[in-house]
Design a protein around this motif. Structure first.
Motif, PDB file in Angstrom:
ATOM      1  N   GLY A 146      45.465 -13.748-120.666  1.00 35.18           N
ATOM      2  CA  GLY A 146      44.936 -15.106-120.597  1.00 35.18           C
ATOM      3  C   GLY A 146      45.712 -15.941-119.602  1.00 35.18           C
ATOM      4  O   GLY A 146      46.903 -15.738-119.409  1.00 35.18           O
ATOM      5  N   GLY A 147      45.024 -16.887-118.985  1.00 34.09           N
ATOM      6  CA  GLY A 147      45.713 -17.689-117.964  1.00 34.09           C
ATOM      7  C   GLY A 147      45.238 -19.121-117.916  1.00 34.09           C
ATOM      8  O   GLY A 147      44.990 -19.655-116.838  1.00 34.09           O
ATOM      9  N   ALA A 148      45.116 -19.779-119.055  1.00 43.02           N
ATOM     10  CA  ALA A 148      44.514 -21.109-119.021  1.00 43.02           C
ATOM     11  C   ALA A 148      45.267 -22.159-119.816  1.00 43.02           C
ATOM     12  O   ALA A 148      44.873 -23.298-119.826  1.00 43.02           O
ATOM     13  N   GLU A 149      46.331 -21.786-120.502  1.00 45.42           N
ATOM     14  CA  GLU A 149      46.899 -22.735-121.460  1.00 45.42           C
ATOM     15  C   GLU A 149      48.394 -22.944-121.271  1.00 45.42           C
ATOM     16  O   GLU A 149      49.032 -23.641-122.057  1.00 45.42           O
ATOM     17  N   MET A 150      48.947 -22.371-120.202  1.00 41.58           N
ATOM     18  CA  MET A 150      50.408 -22.344-120.067  1.00 41.58           C
ATOM     19  C   MET A 150      51.041 -23.729-120.053  1.00 41.58           C
ATOM     20  O   MET A 150      52.052 -23.957-120.716  1.00 41.58           O
ATOM     21  N   GLY A 151      50.456 -24.647-119.314  1.00 46.91           N
ATOM     22  CA  GLY A 151      51.086 -25.966-119.189  1.00 46.91           C
ATOM     23  C   GLY A 151      51.044 -26.775-120.470  1.00 46.91           C
ATOM     24  O   GLY A 151      52.003 -27.478-120.802  1.00 46.91           O
ATOM     25  N   THR A 152      49.908 -26.697-121.200  1.00 47.73           N
ATOM     26  CA  THR A 152      49.839 -27.449-122.461  1.00 47.73           C
ATOM     27  C   THR A 152      50.856 -26.912-123.455  1.00 47.73           C
ATOM     28  O   THR A 152      51.335 -27.638-124.305  1.00 47.73           O
ATOM     29  N   ILE A 153      51.172 -25.625-123.330  1.00 53.44           N
ATOM     30  CA  ILE A 153      52.145 -25.023-124.236  1.00 53.44           C
ATOM     31  C   ILE A 153      53.572 -25.402-123.817  1.00 53.44           C
ATOM     32  O   ILE A 153      54.377 -25.839-124.632  1.00 53.44           O
ATOM     33  N   ALA A 154      53.859 -25.244-122.531  1.00 55.14           N
ATOM     34  CA  ALA A 154      55.252 -25.320-122.082  1.00 55.14           C
ATOM     35  C   ALA A 154      55.724 -26.726-121.719  1.00 55.14           C
ATOM     36  O   ALA A 154      56.897 -27.045-121.888  1.00 55.14           O
ATOM     37  N   ALA A 155      54.839 -27.562-121.204  1.00 58.67           N
ATOM     38  CA  ALA A 155      55.307 -28.833-120.640  1.00 58.67           C
ATOM     39  C   ALA A 155      55.957 -29.757-121.673  1.00 58.67           C
ATOM     40  O   ALA A 155      57.004 -30.347-121.378  1.00 58.67           O
TER      41      ALA A 155
END
Lengths: 164, 795
Positions: free
Chosen positions: B745-754
């Motif tokens: 998956g490649g769509a949620e990284m920023g909402t998780i990490a930021a």
């Protein structure tokens, strides 16, 4: 509420529509003139999705009474292509940079940006961000939109500077 | 398949894409097929659909958060100009419309032990949150409908309100449901209690932390909306709606609400202006417009106003976690115990259980935690239902583990990078079974961390900090390591050649901004050797696509892409037999490469389009080869995959105003094989924006009477262009073997990490004394107060 026939100058054409005094420009453009590219997303002037140009100035068509827009030259996203149907440099740059995702804010972004580039052909990144500060986008994080607008500015300036 | 994430940017000259031999290939940075229509204003969203004779719906909604309906008087409203009909909850009951069910509480974890809630499409007895619909007006114009809705008089008997998660959990809190003691829907435990207790008994250090996730709004730019049409001739319903999941909406509508065979209901979605989890299942208004259309004989349209969106869209997050971490004297984690509770709102949304259980599953993060135990609760309150919001549980899980590691680092006087390095699962430990339910199949977390530190020039921070100090600014840095779990359930994809020899993809997934038309065409172009530009695409229509799962949970490239791969493989095998017939040869002697079937040891060949055309000959084509050329591929995401990454942020704080500028943001992600780097970048940027918002200012607020205080863009903070930092994104692809494409998956990284990354950076900037505990969102006033309280730190 009396209905009246109103005349609009939109995208270089003169169009008539039966309107009531309370009607908003965004609704007349969309529902009466079939120009659905302009979007209605907050109807309170906070998101910029309904941005159109009136005499080259970006306005929120959701805050503008349609009858008051009659004597102004209106441009919507449908009017950005030239008479041969070629895309505006901003539209091309939005495609090249992938500056749309869901596309709902795109028309408003393009109109705000085109007003900027008409007024200032060599904007800085800060100028670009300021010009779209009234436009919300929930998908792109704005990065590619800003890049696309700067790229289009360069493209347009380069084109102008080619000696005739 | 290509051999890497080659970034090949195509330059546009006029409208012609300059083509190279590899143009349009899977893995290349191809611009989107969708964008021509989107930049010219030719997208078609729900409000752009206006069938002849359409009538408009406006809802009468409660402005009291919790009350019994005593009476509804529609007599004045009925006299309003243009009013066609007014329907109430009593009509819903009389017509036998069913409730909207919740189907997302995982049975394997809960064993079915959870409290069910009624979810009528119009409320007839008890309103449970501000904005609940009690009646609907159908009128000739939008304005007439809205005006008449104002004239409906509802008499309420007010009930005690539970307005927050904290209030719901008070010992003597009023009960939202009499049969849900403690206001709990579920209270479930996962992990190993004994092993975790033993870990704490053996620990050199125990660190405790409580975190609170604010409630957030998805705030898609296109508001929810729906057009319902009842076709009396065929006795069929058509719903045009703004959804992420057309078949899911159809099933819930047909099976549960309208109680009809699914073939009596068609659900169509054209362009959809953003979802982020909001539009994953059915909403009441989607059922009401269909029902009202049958009742009135008009197509019925409803478009939410922005305030209506804030009031009635399901919300996201709103969770608290409290827990302890056991560490040895070297800072290695020995055990983790977490209690997490999610505010479910007033009734279970159709996807109501997803976030709580994903939080519980993923809370040990990318770390080798030997023992863990999680208690996960869901509580009711008189607020709007909550559902998945981009990341769904993984942001909540990541926030807790990252923040408690920050606190542990401070307590043990270990560098925040070092404590992570010591605990990350090592590449040689893969596959790694974590202490809860998941087995991570692959990943190189240490390498991802090292790459992020390098890209961020982590060691050059002191110089940048000094430069900021010269400007009178406070600079701080933060980092976050995370893992998520992506892709869920099965999928069906179809490839159909038409008599002209051109291929169309019929997708069971549903693109609402992700660019599937482009990515799937890249795949098919690569695998079948047919031109990228000539590939047709259909999704979002239950009459054209026989079944599908829609798009959420970063599932589409994994499950849609893999199913498409199998469909293409079958096309090749079917067409090989057709080519064999055309060449009067044995199929075993025919090879396929780049769209051409060639007969071994000859110069004879047949193109795939020609084979497809032959298959449509009305006569002379052997019937045992079928008629036409089409194939269906299936794939199920079992096991799921585990994207992971390391993000680093630097913030600059104005000490006088407490304003935070996220100055630099570095993201190194492992999303496996990169399908299209240009689109991945877009997903990264957008998800980072959706992480920066909650980190700094986004939050939904109810007052104690259950009134919503954030019901407009003037009250709910949305990230704007000037909030965005320079983002440096990079990848460290470790392709997974759990699917044939190697994608994750490649769509949620920023909402998780930021959020944890930025919070850590803020604490670093102001030298906050209690690391890990800074309130979320980090509003300017809190920063000023924290500095005043801390007293000592000055720029």
């Amino acid at each position: 509420m009396t209905k009246q026939i109103a005349t609009f100058k939109v995208n270089g054409r003169t169009r008539e529509a039966i309107v009531e005094p309370h009607m908003l420009l965004v609704d007349v453009l969309r529902d009466h003139l079939g120009l659905t590219g302009t979007k209605r997303a907050c109807a309170s002037g906070n998101c910029g999705a309904c941005t159109v140009l009136a005499d080259g100035i970006p306005i929120c068509s959701c805050l503008t009474l349609a009858v008051r827009a009659q004597d102004r030259e209106l441009t919507t996203v449908e009017g950005l292509v030239d008479s041969q149907g070629n895309l505006h440099p901003l539209q091309k740059a939005f495609i090249t940079h992938c500056a749309s995702q869901c596309g709902y804010c795109t028309a408003g972004m393009l109109m705000s940006a085109s007003a900027l580039l008409n007024a200032d052909p060599r904007p800085t990144e800060e100028d670009v961000k300021r010009s779209i500060s009234g436009n919300l986008c929930r998908c792109t994080g704005y990065v590619k939109i800003v890049e696309a607008i700067l790229d289009a500015a360069n493209e347009m300036t380069d084109a102008k500077e080619i000696p005739a | 398949m290509g051999d890497g994430a080659a970034a090949v940017l195509f330059r546009l000259i006029g409208l012609q894409v300059i083509k190279s031999a590899s143009q349009g290939g899977f893995g290349e940075a191809v611009t989107r097929k969708e964008d021509r229509r989107l930049v010219t204003g030719r997208g078609r969203y729900v409000d752009d659909v206006r069938p002849p004779n359409v009538a408009y719906a406006a809802f009468c909604r409660t402005d009291i958060a919790h009350a019994r309906i005593v009476s509804i008087d529609i007599s004045t409203a009925r006299e309003g100009p243009g009013v066609i009909d007014i329907l109430t909850g009593a009509d819903v009951v009389a017509d036998g419309l069913g409730d909207i069910p919740c189907e997302s509480i995982p049975p394997a974890i809960t064993k079915g032990i959870w409290h069910r809630t009624p979810f009528p499409v119009l409320v007839h007895d008890r309103v449970m949150a501000i904005g609940d619909p009690v009646a609907v007006v159908i009128a000739e114009t939008r304005r007439q409908a809205a005006d008449a809705a104002e004239l409906i008089e509802v008499e309420y008997e007010e009930l005690r309100v539970v307005a927050t998660l904290e209030a719901a959990l008070e010992p003597n809190a009023p009960l939202v449901y009499e049969d849900a003691p403690g206001n709990l829907c579920f209270d479930i435990s996962i992990g190993d209690v004994a092993a975790t207790e033993a870990a704490f008994a053996a620990a050199a250090h125990v660190v405790e932390l409580a975190t609170r996730q604010p409630r957030v709004a998805h705030a898609s730019m296109e508001p929810r909306g729906a057009v319902g049409e009842y076709d009396i001739r065929n006795e069929r319903f058509t719903l045009t709606t703004s959804t992420q999941n057309p078949h899911g909406v159809r099933r819930l509508l047909a099976e549960h609400v309208l109680k009809l065979p699914a073939h009596k209901v068609r659900v169509v979605a054209d362009d959809v202006g953003g979802g982020f989890g909001l539009k994953g299942r059915l909403f009441p208004e989607e059922a009401v417009v269909l029902w009202a259309s049958r009742r009135t004989g008009h197509p019925v349209k409803w478009i939410a106003s922005r305030t209506e969106s804030f009031l009635t869209d399901y919300h996201g997050r709103d969770q608290m976690a409290a827990g302890r971490i056991a560490l040895d004297d070297q800072g290695r984690v020995l055990g983790l115990k977490v209690d997490t509770c999610h505010n479910l709102g007033c009734r279970l949304a159709p996807a109501g259980g997803v976030s709580p259980f994903l939080t519980a599953r993923m809370v040990t993060g990318p770390y080798a935690v030997p023992a863990a135990h999680v208690q996960v609760k869901g509580a009711y309150s008189n607020t709007r239902s909550t559902t998945s919001y981009r990341g769904a549980g993984r942001p909540e899980a990541t926030f807790f583990i990252e923040r408690i590691l920050d606190k542990a680092a401070q307590v043990l006087s270990i560098d925040p990078v070092e404590i992570r390095r010591r605990n990350l699962v090592k590449a040689e430990q893969m596959p790694f079974k974590n202490a809860l339910l998941d087995t991570y199949d692959c990943g190189e977390f240490q390498a991802v961390l090292d790459k992020a530190l390098k890209v961020a020039n982590w060691s050059g921070f002191e110089a940048r900090k000094k430069a900021s100090e010269k400007d009178g600014k406070l600079r701080g840095r933060g980092l976050c390591c995370f893992i998520e779990v992506a892709a869920i359930s099965n999928e069906r994809m179809e490839v159909r050649f038409d008599p002209s020899g051109r291929a169309t993809i019929l997708a069971g997934t549903f693109s609402h901004g992700q660019g599937h038309e482009t990515i799937y065409a890249q795949m098919v172009s690569d695998w079948l050797g047919v031109p990228f530009d000539e590939i047709g695409f259909v999704d979002g229509d239950t009459d054209q696509v026989s079944h599908g799962g829609g798009t959420y949970a970063s599932r589409s490239i994994t499950v849609g892409g893999s199913a498409l791969r199998f469909a293409c493989d079958e096309i090749i095998e079917k067409a090989r037999r057709i080519a064999a017939w055309m060449l009067a040869a044995d199929a075993a002697d025919i090879s396929f490469d780049q769209g051409i079937f060639a007969l071994a040891n000859t110069n004879k060949s047949v193109t795939l389009p020609d084979a497809a055309k032959a298959a449509y000959r009305p006569m002379g084509f052997p019937v045992e080869l079928g008629v036409g050329l089409e194939a269906v591929g299936y794939y199920s995401a079992s096991p799921q995959n585990y994207p992971n990454g390391c993000h680093i942020a630097e913030v600059e704080i104005d000490p006088d105003f407490g304003t935070v500028l996220v100055d630099r943001y570095v993201a190194v992600d492992d999303v496996g094989f990169v399908a299209n780097p240009l689109l991945l970048e877009g997903q990264l940027h957008g998800s980072v924006a959706q992480g920066i918002g909650p980190a700094l200012f986004e939050r939904v607020i109810y007052d104690e009477s259950g009134q919503l205080l954030t019901a407009a863009f003037t009250e709910y903070g949305m990230p704007r262009a000037h909030h965005m930092p320079d983002i440096a994104g990079d990848v460290h692809p470790v392709p997974t073997k759990t699917n044939p494409l190697g994608v994750k998956g490649g769509a949620e990284m920023g909402t998780i990490a930021a959020p944890p990354t930025i919070l850590q950076a803020i604490e670093d900037a102001i030298d906050y004394p209690q690391r890990g505990e800074f309130p979320f969102p980090a509003l300017s006033q809190i920063i000023i107060e924290a500095r005043r309280a801390g007293g000592s730190q000055t720029a």
